[in-house]
Scaffold this motif. Structure first.
Motif, PDB file in Angstrom:
ATOM      1  N   LEU A   9      -3.839   7.326  -8.529  1.00  0.00           N
ATOM      2  CA  LEU A   9      -4.553   7.590  -7.286  1.00  0.00           C
ATOM      3  C   LEU A   9      -5.967   7.004  -7.341  1.00  0.00           C
ATOM      4  CD1 LEU A   9      -4.478   8.775  -4.478  1.00  0.00           C
ATOM      5  CD2 LEU A   9      -5.178  10.978  -5.459  1.00  0.00           C
ATOM      6  N   GLN A  10      -6.599   7.071  -8.490  1.00  0.00           N
ATOM      7  CA  GLN A  10      -7.923   6.463  -8.632  1.00  0.00           C
ATOM      8  C   GLN A  10      -7.843   4.947  -8.420  1.00  0.00           C
ATOM      9  OE1 GLN A  10      -8.882   8.056 -12.505  1.00  0.00           O
ATOM     10  NE2 GLN A  10     -10.118   9.710 -11.626  1.00  0.00           N
ATOM     11  N   GLU A  11      -6.819   4.321  -9.019  1.00  0.00           N
ATOM     12  CA  GLU A  11      -6.610   2.879  -8.811  1.00  0.00           C
ATOM     13  C   GLU A  11      -6.372   2.591  -7.324  1.00  0.00           C
ATOM     14  OE1 GLU A  11      -3.359   1.375 -11.172  1.00  0.00           O
ATOM     15  OE2 GLU A  11      -4.164   2.283 -13.011  1.00  0.00           O
ATOM     16  N   TYR A  12      -5.552   3.430  -6.728  1.00  0.00           N
ATOM     17  CA  TYR A  12      -5.210   3.261  -5.315  1.00  0.00           C
ATOM     18  C   TYR A  12      -6.474   3.334  -4.443  1.00  0.00           C
ATOM     19  CZ  TYR A  12      -3.115   4.251  -0.751  1.00  0.00           C
ATOM     20  OH  TYR A  12      -2.777   4.211   0.572  1.00  0.00           O
ATOM     21  N   LEU A  13      -7.297   4.344  -4.695  1.00  0.00           N
ATOM     22  CA  LEU A  13      -8.496   4.526  -3.888  1.00  0.00           C
ATOM     23  C   LEU A  13      -9.532   3.424  -4.102  1.00  0.00           C
ATOM     24  CD1 LEU A  13      -8.880   8.401  -3.913  1.00  0.00           C
ATOM     25  CD2 LEU A  13      -8.547   6.925  -1.909  1.00  0.00           C
ATOM     26  N   GLN A  14      -9.510   2.787  -5.270  1.00  0.00           N
ATOM     27  CA  GLN A  14     -10.389   1.631  -5.474  1.00  0.00           C
ATOM     28  C   GLN A  14      -9.966   0.495  -4.555  1.00  0.00           C
ATOM     29  OE1 GLN A  14     -10.308   0.708  -9.657  1.00  0.00           O
ATOM     30  NE2 GLN A  14     -11.870   2.235 -10.146  1.00  0.00           N
ATOM     31  N   GLU A  15      -8.658   0.376  -4.366  1.00  0.00           N
ATOM     32  CA  GLU A  15      -8.120  -0.688  -3.529  1.00  0.00           C
ATOM     33  C   GLU A  15      -8.142  -0.335  -2.037  1.00  0.00           C
ATOM     34  OE1 GLU A  15      -4.272  -3.667  -3.851  1.00  0.00           O
ATOM     35  OE2 GLU A  15      -4.529  -2.075  -5.333  1.00  0.00           O
ATOM     36  N   TYR A  16      -7.928   0.952  -1.734  1.00  0.00           N
ATOM     37  CA  TYR A  16      -7.850   1.415  -0.350  1.00  0.00           C
ATOM     38  C   TYR A  16      -8.782   2.619  -0.147  1.00  0.00           C
ATOM     39  CZ  TYR A  16      -3.514  -1.198  -1.046  1.00  0.00           C
ATOM     40  OH  TYR A  16      -2.587  -2.158  -1.381  1.00  0.00           O
ATOM     41  N   PRO A  17     -10.088   2.406  -0.216  1.00  0.00           N
ATOM     42  CA  PRO A  17     -11.036   3.536  -0.194  1.00  0.00           C
ATOM     43  C   PRO A  17     -11.086   4.300   1.130  1.00  0.00           C
ATOM     44  CG  PRO A  17     -12.208   1.439  -0.064  1.00  0.00           C
ATOM     45  CD  PRO A  17     -10.762   1.122  -0.320  1.00  0.00           C
ATOM     46  N   ASP A  18     -10.608   3.730   2.206  1.00  0.00           N
ATOM     47  CA  ASP A  18     -10.683   4.389   3.508  1.00  0.00           C
ATOM     48  C   ASP A  18      -9.450   5.221   3.852  1.00  0.00           C
ATOM     49  OD1 ASP A  18     -13.187   3.241   3.909  1.00  0.00           O
ATOM     50  OD2 ASP A  18     -12.322   1.447   4.837  1.00  0.00           O
ATOM     51  N   ASP A  19      -8.515   5.322   2.926  1.00  0.00           N
ATOM     52  CA  ASP A  19      -7.281   6.070   3.183  1.00  0.00           C
ATOM     53  C   ASP A  19      -7.575   7.567   3.095  1.00  0.00           C
ATOM     54  OD1 ASP A  19      -4.793   7.402   3.027  1.00  0.00           O
ATOM     55  OD2 ASP A  19      -3.833   5.632   2.178  1.00  0.00           O
ATOM     56  N   GLU A  20      -7.648   8.226   4.245  1.00  0.00           N
ATOM     57  CA  GLU A  20      -7.989   9.646   4.293  1.00  0.00           C
ATOM     58  C   GLU A  20      -6.932  10.525   3.633  1.00  0.00           C
ATOM     59  OE1 GLU A  20      -9.127  10.923   8.218  1.00  0.00           O
ATOM     60  OE2 GLU A  20     -10.449   9.183   8.478  1.00  0.00           O
ATOM     61  N   LYS A  21      -5.670  10.149   3.802  1.00  0.00           N
ATOM     62  CA  LYS A  21      -4.580  10.926   3.175  1.00  0.00           C
ATOM     63  C   LYS A  21      -4.736  10.895   1.649  1.00  0.00           C
ATOM     64  CE  LYS A  21       0.456  11.225   2.968  1.00  0.00           C
ATOM     65  NZ  LYS A  21       1.722  10.590   3.379  1.00  0.00           N
ATOM     66  N   ALA A  22      -5.077   9.737   1.118  1.00  0.00           N
ATOM     67  CA  ALA A  22      -5.264   9.615  -0.332  1.00  0.00           C
ATOM     68  C   ALA A  22      -6.490  10.396  -0.795  1.00  0.00           C
ATOM     69  CB  ALA A  22      -5.394   8.143  -0.719  1.00  0.00           C
ATOM     70  N   GLN A  23      -7.526  10.432   0.022  1.00  0.00           N
ATOM     71  CA  GLN A  23      -8.716  11.207  -0.333  1.00  0.00           C
ATOM     72  C   GLN A  23      -8.383  12.695  -0.399  1.00  0.00           C
ATOM     73  OE1 GLN A  23     -11.546   9.943   2.622  1.00  0.00           O
ATOM     74  NE2 GLN A  23     -11.787   7.913   1.699  1.00  0.00           N
ATOM     75  N   LYS A  24      -7.552  13.158   0.530  1.00  0.00           N
ATOM     76  CA  LYS A  24      -7.111  14.558   0.507  1.00  0.00           C
ATOM     77  C   LYS A  24      -6.238  14.819  -0.716  1.00  0.00           C
ATOM     78  CE  LYS A  24      -7.368  15.327   5.457  1.00  0.00           C
ATOM     79  NZ  LYS A  24      -6.635  15.570   6.703  1.00  0.00           N
ATOM     80  N   GLU A  25      -5.436  13.824  -1.061  1.00  0.00           N
ATOM     81  CA  GLU A  25      -4.575  13.952  -2.233  1.00  0.00           C
ATOM     82  C   GLU A  25      -5.412  14.079  -3.503  1.00  0.00           C
ATOM     83  OE1 GLU A  25      -0.794  14.688  -3.382  1.00  0.00           O
ATOM     84  OE2 GLU A  25      -1.480  14.307  -1.345  1.00  0.00           O
ATOM     85  N   MET A  26      -6.542  13.382  -3.541  1.00  0.00           N
ATOM     86  CA  MET A  26      -7.452  13.474  -4.690  1.00  0.00           C
ATOM     87  C   MET A  26      -7.961  14.903  -4.841  1.00  0.00           C
ATOM     88  SD  MET A  26      -8.913  12.089  -7.272  1.00  0.00           S
ATOM     89  CE  MET A  26      -8.847  10.313  -7.108  1.00  0.00           C
ATOM     90  N   GLN A  43       0.832  -1.199   0.000  1.00  0.00           N
ATOM     91  CA  GLN A  43       0.000   0.000   0.000  1.00  0.00           C
ATOM     92  C   GLN A  43       0.874   1.259   0.000  1.00  0.00           C
ATOM     93  OE1 GLN A  43      -2.879   0.200   3.182  1.00  0.00           O
ATOM     94  NE2 GLN A  43      -3.566   2.244   2.603  1.00  0.00           N
ATOM     95  N   GLU A  44       1.908   1.258   0.832  1.00  0.00           N
ATOM     96  CA  GLU A  44       2.806   2.418   0.900  1.00  0.00           C
ATOM     97  C   GLU A  44       3.469   2.679  -0.448  1.00  0.00           C
ATOM     98  OE1 GLU A  44       6.926   3.758   3.112  1.00  0.00           O
ATOM     99  OE2 GLU A  44       5.606   2.353   4.151  1.00  0.00           O
TER     100      GLU A  44
END
Length: 174
Positions: free
Chosen positions: A150-167, A127-128
């Motif tokens: 990032l879209q691929e990442y969020l499909q796999e890890y939808p609860d990652d708040e840092k990634a949501q902010k990155e979006m 994940q990292e």
């Protein structure tokens, strides 16, 4: 990176091996004690004696990473690979993170992808590294690739708040 956990794993693995040399053992002890200059000195002794130089260079790299000497850590980690250190996702992730820190996002991307392709990865490490791929594309200002990853990442890890902010950030770049 969660360095303390990595150091603990490296120390435990090294101490469980038979035939571990005194400089490397001492270097590992210094890493655990966060005495990085002494650790580097001990690992350098192992390199000079040609005593498992791949692992000794990896130890030097970890110590230099902790000292925030990313150029030195990058050089040491690459030397670890050149001297027979096991090619692991963790090592490739370290190299990629160092490359990002010194502004070489293209090389970082390559190392993250090499790391992702290794079979030894924990889910947390995987994940990292996948998130680090996004960071590498951002540093290259390749916003479309960063968004796609990032879209691929969020499909796999939808609860990652840092990634949501990155979006939210990436949406301002497109």
């Amino acid at each position: 990176m969660k360095i303390k956990a990595v150091i603990a794993a490296v120390v435990l693995a090294a101490l469980s091996l038979t035939g571990c040399s005194a400089p490397s053992e001492k270097g590992l002890e210094y890493l655990q004690e966060e005495e990085y200059d002494k650790a580097i000195e001990e690992f350098q002794k192992a390199v000079d004696k040609d005593d498992n130089p791949g692992d000794a260079y990896r130890g030097i790299g970890i110590a230099k990473w902790e000292q925030e000497d990313y150029e030195g850590a990058l050089e040491a980690f690459k030397s670890a690979l050149e001297n027979g250190a096991e090619k692991t996702g963790t090592l490739y992730n370290f190299i990629g993170c160092c490359a990002l820190r010194v502004g070489d996002a293209s090389s970082a991307l390559n190392y993250f992808n090499l790391g992702i392709s290794q079979e030894d990865n924990s889910e947390e490490l995987l994940q990292e590294m996948k998130f680090n791929v996004v960071s590498a594309y951002e540093q290259m200002e390749d916003w479309e690739s960063a968004m796609s990853k990032l879209q691929e990442y969020l499909q796999e890890y939808p609860d990652d708040e840092k990634a949501q902010k990155e979006m939210t950030f990436l949406e301002t770049r497109l």
